[in-house]
Every structure is written in structure tokens, then in C-alpha cells.
Motif scaffolding. Structure first.
Motif, PDB file in Angstrom:
ATOM      1  N   CYS A 238       2.963  14.596  32.192  1.00 57.55           N
ATOM      2  CA  CYS A 238       3.374  13.636  33.240  1.00 57.55           C
ATOM      3  C   CYS A 238       4.293  14.302  34.261  1.00 57.55           C
ATOM      4  O   CYS A 238       4.463  13.806  35.370  1.00 57.55           O
ATOM      5  N   ASN A 239       4.958  15.376  33.867  1.00 56.44           N
ATOM      6  CA  ASN A 239       5.920  16.054  34.741  1.00 56.44           C
ATOM      7  C   ASN A 239       5.379  17.376  35.277  1.00 56.44           C
ATOM      8  O   ASN A 239       6.152  18.282  35.594  1.00 56.44           O
ATOM      9  N   ASP A 240       4.043  17.485  35.303  1.00 57.31           N
ATOM     10  CA  ASP A 240       3.414  18.688  35.844  1.00 57.31           C
ATOM     11  C   ASP A 240       3.766  19.960  35.100  1.00 57.31           C
ATOM     12  O   ASP A 240       3.865  21.039  35.696  1.00 57.31           O
ATOM     13  N   LEU A 241       4.020  19.854  33.829  1.00 60.35           N
ATOM     14  CA  LEU A 241       4.234  21.033  32.994  1.00 60.35           C
ATOM     15  C   LEU A 241       3.051  21.122  32.039  1.00 60.35           C
ATOM     16  O   LEU A 241       2.521  20.103  31.612  1.00 60.35           O
ATOM     17  N   GLY A 242       2.665  22.338  31.703  1.00 64.21           N
ATOM     18  CA  GLY A 242       1.576  22.487  30.748  1.00 64.21           C
ATOM     19  C   GLY A 242       2.037  22.112  29.343  1.00 64.21           C
ATOM     20  O   GLY A 242       3.233  21.970  29.080  1.00 64.21           O
ATOM     21  N   ARG A 243       1.059  21.962  28.451  1.00 66.39           N
ATOM     22  CA  ARG A 243       1.417  21.726  27.051  1.00 66.39           C
ATOM     23  C   ARG A 243       2.241  22.898  26.511  1.00 66.39           C
ATOM     24  O   ARG A 243       2.179  24.002  27.044  1.00 66.39           O
ATOM     25  N   THR A 244       2.998  22.637  25.441  1.00 65.06           N
ATOM     26  CA  THR A 244       3.941  23.622  24.885  1.00 65.06           C
ATOM     27  C   THR A 244       3.220  24.868  24.354  1.00 65.06           C
ATOM     28  O   THR A 244       2.246  24.744  23.609  1.00 65.06           O
ATOM     29  N   ARG A 245       3.727  26.037  24.714  1.00 57.17           N
ATOM     30  CA  ARG A 245       3.188  27.274  24.136  1.00 57.17           C
ATOM     31  C   ARG A 245       3.837  27.491  22.784  1.00 57.17           C
ATOM     32  O   ARG A 245       5.065  27.527  22.676  1.00 57.17           O
ATOM     33  N   PRO A 246       3.041  27.631  21.714  1.00 53.65           N
ATOM     34  CA  PRO A 246       3.654  27.800  20.398  1.00 53.65           C
ATOM     35  C   PRO A 246       4.424  29.118  20.292  1.00 53.65           C
ATOM     36  O   PRO A 246       4.039  30.109  20.909  1.00 53.65           O
ATOM     37  N   LEU A 247       5.488  29.122  19.533  1.00 55.71           N
ATOM     38  CA  LEU A 247       6.275  30.343  19.312  1.00 55.71           C
ATOM     39  C   LEU A 247       5.641  31.107  18.147  1.00 55.71           C
ATOM     40  O   LEU A 247       6.149  31.111  17.027  1.00 55.71           O
ATOM     41  N   GLU A 248       4.525  31.745  18.506  1.00 57.54           N
ATOM     42  CA  GLU A 248       3.739  32.382  17.467  1.00 57.54           C
ATOM     43  C   GLU A 248       4.187  33.814  17.248  1.00 57.54           C
ATOM     44  O   GLU A 248       4.288  34.287  16.126  1.00 57.54           O
ATOM     45  N   ASN A 249       4.479  34.476  18.360  1.00 58.98           N
ATOM     46  CA  ASN A 249       4.915  35.862  18.284  1.00 58.98           C
ATOM     47  C   ASN A 249       6.442  35.899  18.244  1.00 58.98           C
ATOM     48  O   ASN A 249       7.108  35.588  19.226  1.00 58.98           O
ATOM     49  N   LEU A 250       6.977  36.291  17.096  1.00 56.08           N
ATOM     50  CA  LEU A 250       8.430  36.277  16.929  1.00 56.08           C
ATOM     51  C   LEU A 250       9.080  37.515  17.543  1.00 56.08           C
ATOM     52  O   LEU A 250      10.294  37.669  17.495  1.00 56.08           O
ATOM     53  N   ARG A 251       8.241  38.408  18.096  1.00 56.87           N
ATOM     54  CA  ARG A 251       8.771  39.702  18.571  1.00 56.87           C
ATOM     55  C   ARG A 251       8.809  39.783  20.086  1.00 56.87           C
ATOM     56  O   ARG A 251       9.053  40.847  20.636  1.00 56.87           O
ATOM     57  N   GLU A 252       8.496  38.693  20.760  1.00 59.61           N
ATOM     58  CA  GLU A 252       8.545  38.799  22.225  1.00 59.61           C
ATOM     59  C   GLU A 252       9.686  37.943  22.767  1.00 59.61           C
ATOM     60  O   GLU A 252      10.133  36.993  22.118  1.00 59.61           O
ATOM     61  N   PRO A 253      10.190  38.336  23.975  1.00 65.25           N
ATOM     62  CA  PRO A 253      11.333  37.591  24.524  1.00 65.25           C
ATOM     63  C   PRO A 253      11.004  36.106  24.674  1.00 65.25           C
ATOM     64  O   PRO A 253       9.858  35.760  24.964  1.00 65.25           O
ATOM     65  N   ILE A 254      11.994  35.280  24.475  1.00 61.56           N
ATOM     66  CA  ILE A 254      11.802  33.831  24.625  1.00 61.56           C
ATOM     67  C   ILE A 254      12.211  33.446  26.046  1.00 61.56           C
ATOM     68  O   ILE A 254      13.384  33.530  26.411  1.00 61.56           O
ATOM     69  N   ALA A 255      11.200  33.075  26.820  1.00 59.42           N
ATOM     70  CA  ALA A 255      11.422  32.891  28.263  1.00 59.42           C
ATOM     71  C   ALA A 255      12.353  31.719  28.569  1.00 59.42           C
ATOM     72  O   ALA A 255      13.119  31.757  29.525  1.00 59.42           O
ATOM     73  N   GLU A 256      12.293  30.684  27.738  1.00 60.22           N
ATOM     74  CA  GLU A 256      13.069  29.479  28.036  1.00 60.22           C
ATOM     75  C   GLU A 256      14.502  29.634  27.524  1.00 60.22           C
ATOM     76  O   GLU A 256      14.709  29.923  26.350  1.00 60.22           O
ATOM     77  N   GLY A 257      15.471  29.428  28.399  1.00 62.74           N
ATOM     78  CA  GLY A 257      16.868  29.441  27.957  1.00 62.74           C
ATOM     79  C   GLY A 257      17.353  28.024  27.728  1.00 62.74           C
ATOM     80  O   GLY A 257      16.661  27.057  28.050  1.00 62.74           O
ATOM     81  N   TYR A 258      18.542  27.904  27.146  1.00 62.85           N
ATOM     82  CA  TYR A 258      19.140  26.568  27.032  1.00 62.85           C
ATOM     83  C   TYR A 258      20.659  26.663  26.927  1.00 62.85           C
ATOM     84  O   TYR A 258      21.190  27.426  26.116  1.00 62.85           O
ATOM     85  N   PHE A 259      21.320  25.888  27.750  1.00 62.95           N
ATOM     86  CA  PHE A 259      22.792  25.862  27.788  1.00 62.95           C
ATOM     87  C   PHE A 259      23.235  24.424  27.517  1.00 62.95           C
ATOM     88  O   PHE A 259      23.259  23.598  28.423  1.00 62.95           O
ATOM     89  N   PRO A 260      23.598  24.135  26.271  1.00 63.88           N
ATOM     90  CA  PRO A 260      23.758  22.718  25.889  1.00 63.88           C
ATOM     91  C   PRO A 260      24.973  22.013  26.490  1.00 63.88           C
ATOM     92  O   PRO A 260      24.966  20.797  26.622  1.00 63.88           O
ATOM     93  N   LYS A 261      26.025  22.753  26.815  1.00 69.25           N
ATOM     94  CA  LYS A 261      27.245  22.122  27.353  1.00 69.25           C
ATOM     95  C   LYS A 261      27.788  21.031  26.449  1.00 69.25           C
ATOM     96  O   LYS A 261      28.163  19.944  26.882  1.00 69.25           O
TER      97      LYS A 261
END
Ligand code: CUO
Length: 679
Positions: A238-261
Motif C-alpha cells: 500500500c505504501n509503494d514498497l516491495g514485499r520484504t526481502r528475507p534475511l537469508e544470507n547472514l554474511r551480507e551487509p544489512i541495508a536497512e538501519g534503525y534508530f529507535p530513540k
């Protein structure tokens, strides 16, 4: 007793325990009298605490009072299990109160709250107690840390009656420069996070058998998290984002960051952030007893996949179990989680739980900076972070491999002889026919229980959340049998098109099917018109239950009795998040309705006592899961090859109605909800 035990898990300094001398914290014992007179006004009631022989607490005391506690950590699970066992083992409620008061100022406060809540929920003499909501006990797990500074200021200056609610801004964790931020309103929704915490409280990670061993627990772990993923993926679309990419490869950088505040009020530390493109690594945090390698996760995944391929698992006592079409998912769910019911922890390890912790500690995997766990380490906060969904998409994909290996349902299993659904629509003809309307609402929460600095009275915060207009289903059913029959009405909602605007194939669309409702209906011979209100759904709990304790003195609250409100009721998808946001133009979706033969759905058991809301994702307290079919039926299995799109799947007892979900970009005060969004 309600009044005595309940305050134990709200803020300190507001209730006075008449403590035996030996219960005082050692360093305060010499000043006990001075301390109590300093904090107590003469009209306050003292609660007498019985002196009991305190059992050995050395196990739970291994974790300091202010350290971060994580239910995903095996060492913490063991400590909590020990404490739960002690609380459950207290002979009388008075003894429980006494031990709890003793522990409260000594044991890690998150572990204490968790263990006492689990015990209260499961003891026959306390099950019906009302407990404060977690967002009131630990508001710091749910709200922007800046508002606590303002709350302190406000409550110090103004008397209770003059305090205005403090606004929690919607966009405090990021901006739309980060595409993931478009669904932050969903990930950070207080009700969604409360549901997740409650689910893991009802199906705890540790504890004695009577607490952990619930009907179809492993299957419900799969199903509740699968539905969460379906809902989140639809929200993304609904927000023009694709479906979630599974975290299948544990050895590659995780593109999404998060700063919870978020700040942790108890420890005075901030919840750590996760910058973009970080890498996972082996975890070696010996203080927490947390040592494992990424290779362990990869190895357990292989063993689980092998079990799925062979349909066989082994148990800790060396037996072999077969994963059949119906109960296989339950066993697999327990192994993947890994719940304490895992068939063999030493073979299948702790894939899902330690995946949470590999992510929750990736900013400080060897603890050299003494940093606490990040939000992924706590069931109350994990759903805020985009990585939660990438991890759970991967977990869900593993379950899907198993489910896809099962023979598809035959048309005999899907159909209901003599029963045909001939029409389905939502709302009456007019502007809202087959249209769901969504909009923003503002609601108020009380933070005062969780603020130990606050004077008496409310400290209110106002937050914004998604909401929708109540709606109604109208379902026309023909029963050509020569008698009345019982059917189970199953209602699902899924997008019609993929991210590129092409129609979704059945096998993709079924993974996005959101369960909206399920109920039993008596179908008389001939024509039946079924009407069903959105608020009656079996999936969600009312707003008042999600946030029940904020509602005293508020006019917009239904009068649910105290016994209905005990803690099990806190589990259930929050009703205000029942529908996806949709789009301003109207997001096209398929509303699917099926009536299955109740003779095959029936579970013979006594009626539940107390609340029976939110049962689809949470089950019934002290009862079996009230639907004999596989969870997610009929969409849990892939379909025969000749089924390409949803219409190929339909038997006469099913029907699809095209609907739109229309978002209105206006904000309403929740208590004047009806039609005030102006659409
Ligand atoms: Cu609910 Cu991963 O299980 O968080």
C-alpha cells in the motif's frame, strides 16, 4: 488482593508495604523508619506483608537489577523459568505477595515483571487479577524518549487537574529519505507491539510444563507470525514498497538501519541503534552466557531443512517422529522457534531465537563496549525494527517449504455439499459499498505507572495511529440440504495486484491473505442472509482492551467486567490496525469468503471462561485451539497445478468480492470516531 498484587508491577513509591525488617534492602535496613515516613502521608494505607522463609534466589540474582533482560537469551530464559517456578510454587496468594515484594527491589526489573506476570496468569488463585498494561509499566519501550523529559517537567509544575496530554509526534524515528520509514507508523504502533509482547507472554519461552505446554503452540508460532508477515507485506505494498526481502544470507551487509530513540528508564541507557549496512558476526558475550557463531545458525537451518525434506525429526530420547500433514507444522514450529517444546534442542538448536539475538547484539557482539541488547532482543520492542520482518520472512519461508511439500487440498476437503455462497458485499449500497475507509486517529495513554518520578495522578500522552471506519459483511448463502447445517465462515483479504500492477498468481496471493474473521453460522434450509459487524471479529481485540487501563473515567469505553480483563485478554491483534492503510485512490483487494463444514472444524470442549477475543492468533485460555483445521486453512497449502489464479480455486461454498481500501489523510480524535474523517 487485586489491589495488593497489582501495584507490585507498577511504579515504586506509590504503595506502602509494611515490610518485615528482614525484607528491607540490606543497605537501607538501618534507615527503614526514616525512609517510610519520608514517602508516606498519614492517610495512606499500609499493606501488611507476611514474613516467609525466602527461597534461594541465587539463580535469578545472577542478572543485575539494571541489565537488559532478553527472553530470547537461553541463560535469561533459565533464570526467568526458575523465578516463575518459585512464584507458582508459593502455597497461598499471601505467600506469593510476600515473595514478590521481597524480589521486587532485588531482581532485574524486567525479569521480575515477566516472571510475576506469567505466574499470575497461570496460578488458579490469581488468574483473574487485573494487571496494568506493559506500556504503562515500561512506557519507555513504546515511546519517544523525549516525552519523558517533558512529562517530568509537566508533572512537577502542574497539578493533576491542569495537565494536558503530551503529544508524541508520529515521525520521530526517521524521515522519508529512508523508504522503510513509510511504514514506521505500522512497525512502531503501540498496539501491535503490545500484542506481540502478550503473545510471547501467553506462550512463554521458559517455565514449568503447565505454563509452556499449550495446544498447537508450535503451529500458532508459525501462524501468528505468518499473519504478521502477510499484514506487513500488504502494508508495504500500500505504501509503494516491495514485499520484504528475507534475511537469508547472514554474511551480507544489512541495508536497512534503525534508530529507535527509546531510553531504558530502569537502566538509564539508550536502546542501541543499528546503522545501515552493518554486518552480523559471531556473538561472544560471556557475561550473558551468550556464545554462538553465525555458522551455528546456518548449521541449524540445514538440519531443519533436512528434517523438512525427509519429514522426520528426532527427539531428545532418540526416537524418530514423522512430520505428517496436520501435526508436522506444530513440531516444526517448536523446533524452529525454538520453544521449550522443541523435539530436541541439541539437534535443532535455537534458530529463530538466536537469530533475534545475533541481530540484537550486532552493534557490540563481544560486549567490549558493555552495550545492552537492541530492540530485536525484546518481544515488546522487536517489531519496531525493519530487520524483524526480514528475519521473520526468512523464518516464514522455511515453514512455507514444509507447507508446500504437502499434497494440496482436494476439492472434497474444500467444498461443503449443498452449501453455496451466492453473494458477498461489505456495507450497504451507497458511497461505501465494498469500500473500507481508513484514516488517522489520536488517542491518549497514561504514563504515570511507569514514571517513578511522577507525583500522583495521570501523566497523559497523546499518540497518532491508523484507524478505520466500522464496517459490516453481508453474505448470502443457499443451503440445499434437507436440513439445517452448521458452517464456519472464514473471511480473508489480499491484494489483487503485485508491485508492478499485474494480477497476482494464486500461490503468491495466498501468502498475502490476511485473516479478517472466522465465526460459526447456523444455515437454515433455503436462503440465508448472514450479517456480521467488523467489531465482532475473532482476530482482533478492542482498542479498550489493548489500552485498557488508560480508560478510567473516559466516556468512550465499554464496560467490560474485571474478570474479562485479565491478562490473557491482552493478546490479540489491535483492532485499530485491523485493515491495511490502503491508498488515497483506493487500494484494490480481493475479499474472500468461504463456508466450511463445521462437522470437520468442530473441537469438542467446554466453553471458555472470560475473554474470547483475538482467538485466531492467540488461542483460548486453558482450552484447545477452537478450530480443528490447519491454521490458515484453506490458504496454508499450495494448490493443484491447474489453479493459476484465485478464481480457479473457488468451489461453490466460496466467493470473492472485489473491494477497495480508501485512505483519508485526516486525523480524528478517537472518541468522536463516527464519520468525522469527512469522507
Ligand atoms: Cu515473536 Cu521472533 O518471535 O519475535
Amino acid at each position: 488482593f487485586d489491589n495488593q498484587l497489582q501495584p507490585l508491577i507498577s511504579s515504586p513509591g506509590q504503595h506502602q508495604w509494611d515490610l518485615p525488617q528482614s525484607y528491607q534492602i540490606e543497605k537501607y535496613q538501618a534507615h527503614a523508619n526514616t525512609i517510610s515516613s519520608r514517602f508516606t502521608s498519614s492517610d495512606e494505607e499500609w499493606i501488611p506483608i507476611k514474613e516467609i522463609a525466602i527461597p534461594d534466589l541465587s539463580v535469578p540474582l545472577q542478572l543485575s537489577r539494571t541489565d537488559t533482560f532478553s527472553l530470547f537469551a537461553p541463560a535469561h530464559q533459565k533464570m526467568a523459568a526458575y523465578l516463575i517456578m518459585l512464584f507458582l510454587g508459593m502455597r497461598t496468594a499471601d505467600d506469593l505477595l510476600s515473595l514478590a515484594v521481597y524480589c521486587r527491589d532485588r531482581i532485574n526489573s524486567q525479569m521480575f515483571t515477566y516472571a510475576l506476570t506469567v505466574a499470575i496468569l497461570h496460578r488458579p488463585d490469581t488468574k483473574k487479577l487485573r494487571l496494568p498494561q506493559l506500556n504503562e509499566i515500561f512506557p519507555d519501550k513504546f515511546m519517544d524518549s523525549r516525552i519523558f523529559f517533558r512529562a517530568r517537567e509537566e508533572s512537577n509544575i502542574l497539578p493533576d487537574a491542569l495537565r494536558e496530554p503530551i503529544e508524541i509526534p508520529m515521525d520521530y524515528t526517521g524521515t522519508n529519505a529512508d523508504p522503510e520509514h513509510r511504514v514506521a507508523y505500522w512497525r512502531e504502533d503501540i498496539g501491535v507491539n503490545l500484542h506481540h509482547w502478550h503473545w510471547h507472554l501467553v506462550y512463554p519461552f521458559s517455565g514449568p510444563l503447565e505454563v509452556i505446554d499449550k495446544d498447537r503452540r508450535g503451529e500458532l508460532f508459525y501462524y501468528m507470525h505468518h499473519q504478521t508477515m502477510a499484514r506487513y507485506n500488504v502494508e508495504r505494498m500500500c505504501n509503494d514498497l516491495g514485499r520484504t526481502r528475507p534475511l537469508e544470507n547472514l554474511r551480507e551487509p544489512i541495508a536497512e538501519g534503525y534508530f529507535p530513540k527509546l531510553d531504558q528508564i530502569v537502566s538509564g541507557r539508550a536502546w542501541p541503534s543499528r546503522p545501515r549496512n552493518m554486518m552480523l558476526s559471531d556473538v561472544n558475550r560471556t557475561v550473558e552466557g551468550l556464545t554462538f557463531a553465525l555458522e551455528d545458525l546456518e548449521y541449524w537451518r540445514e538440519v531443519l531443512l533436512e528434517a523438512i525434506r525427509t519429514r522426520r525429526m528426532k527427539t531428545s530420547d532418540g526416537k524418530e517422529i514423522y512430520l505428517d500433514d496436520f501435526t508436522g507444522i506444530d513440531i516444526l514450529g517448536n523446533a524452529v522457534e525454538a520453544s521449550p517444546l522443541s523435539p530436541d534442542m541439541s539437534t535443532y538448536g535455537s534458530f529463530h531465537n538466536l537469530g533475534h539475538l545475533a541481530i540484537a547484539t550486532m552493534h557490540d557482539p563481544d560486549h567490549r563496549y558493555l552495550e545492552p541488547f537492541a530492540v530485536m532482543g525484546d518481544a515488546a520492542t522487536a517489531m519496531r525494527d525493519p530487520i524483524f520482518y526480514r528475519w521473520h520472512q526468512h523464518v516464514d519461508d522455511i515453514f512455507a517449504i514444509f507447507k508446500n511439500s504437502i499434497t494440496p487440498y482436494s476439492s472434497d476437503e474444500l467444498s461443503f455439499p449443498g452449501v453455496a455462497v451466492t453473494d458477498v458485499h461489505v456495507n450497504l449500497p451507497g458511497a461505501n459499498l465494498n469500500t473500507f475507509n481508513t484514516f488517522w486517529s489520536k488517542s491518549i495513554v497514561d504514563l504515570s505507572r511507569g514514571l517513578d518520578f511522577a507525583p500522583k495522578g495521570e501523566v497523559l500522552a497523546r499518540f497518532q495511529h491508523l484507524n478505520h471506519e466500522p464496517f459490516k459483511y453481508y453474505i448470502t448463502v443457499h443451503n440445499t440440504n434437507d436440513k439445517d447445517v452448521l458452517g464456519t465462515v472464514r473471511i480473508f483479504l489480499a491484494p489483487r495486484y503485485n508491485e508492478q500492477g499485474a494480477p497476482l498468481y494464486f500461490n503468491e496471493q495466498r501468502m498475502l491473505m490476511i485473516e479478517l474473521d472466522k465465526f460459526t453460522a447456523r444455515l437454515k434450509r433455503g436462503l440465508n442472509l448472514l450479517e456480521r459487524e467488523s467489531a465482532d471479529t475473532a482476530v482482533t481485540i478492542p482498542f479498550e482492551t489493548t489500552f485498557r487501563n488508560l480508560n478510567h473515567n473516559r466516556p468512550d469505553v465499554s464496560n467490560r467486567s474485571a474478570t474479562e480483563e485479565y491478562n490473557f485478554c491482552g493478546c490479540g491483534w489491535p483492532h485499530h490496525m485491523h485493515l491495511p492503510k490502503g491508498t488515497i485512490e483506493g487500494y484494490p483487494m480481493d475479499l474472500f469468503v468461504m463456508i466450511s463444514d463445521f462437522d470437520y472444524d468442530r473441537v469438542d470442549q467446554e466453553d471458555p471462561i472470560g475473554c474470547a477475543d483475538g482467538i485466531s492468533y492467540c488461542g483460548l485460555k486453558d482450552r484447545k485451539y477452537p478450530d480443528a483445521r490447519s491454521m490458515g486453512f484453506p490458504f496454508d497449502r499450495s494448490a493443484h497445478h491447474n489453479v493459476r489464479v484465485l478464481s480457479d480455486f473457488l468451489t461453490p461454498n466460496m466467493r470473492v468480492q472485489q473491494v477497495n481500501v480508501k485512505f483519508h489523510d485526516v486525523v480524528t480524535e478517537r472518541r468522536n470516531l463516527s464519520r468525522s474523517y469527512g469522507g
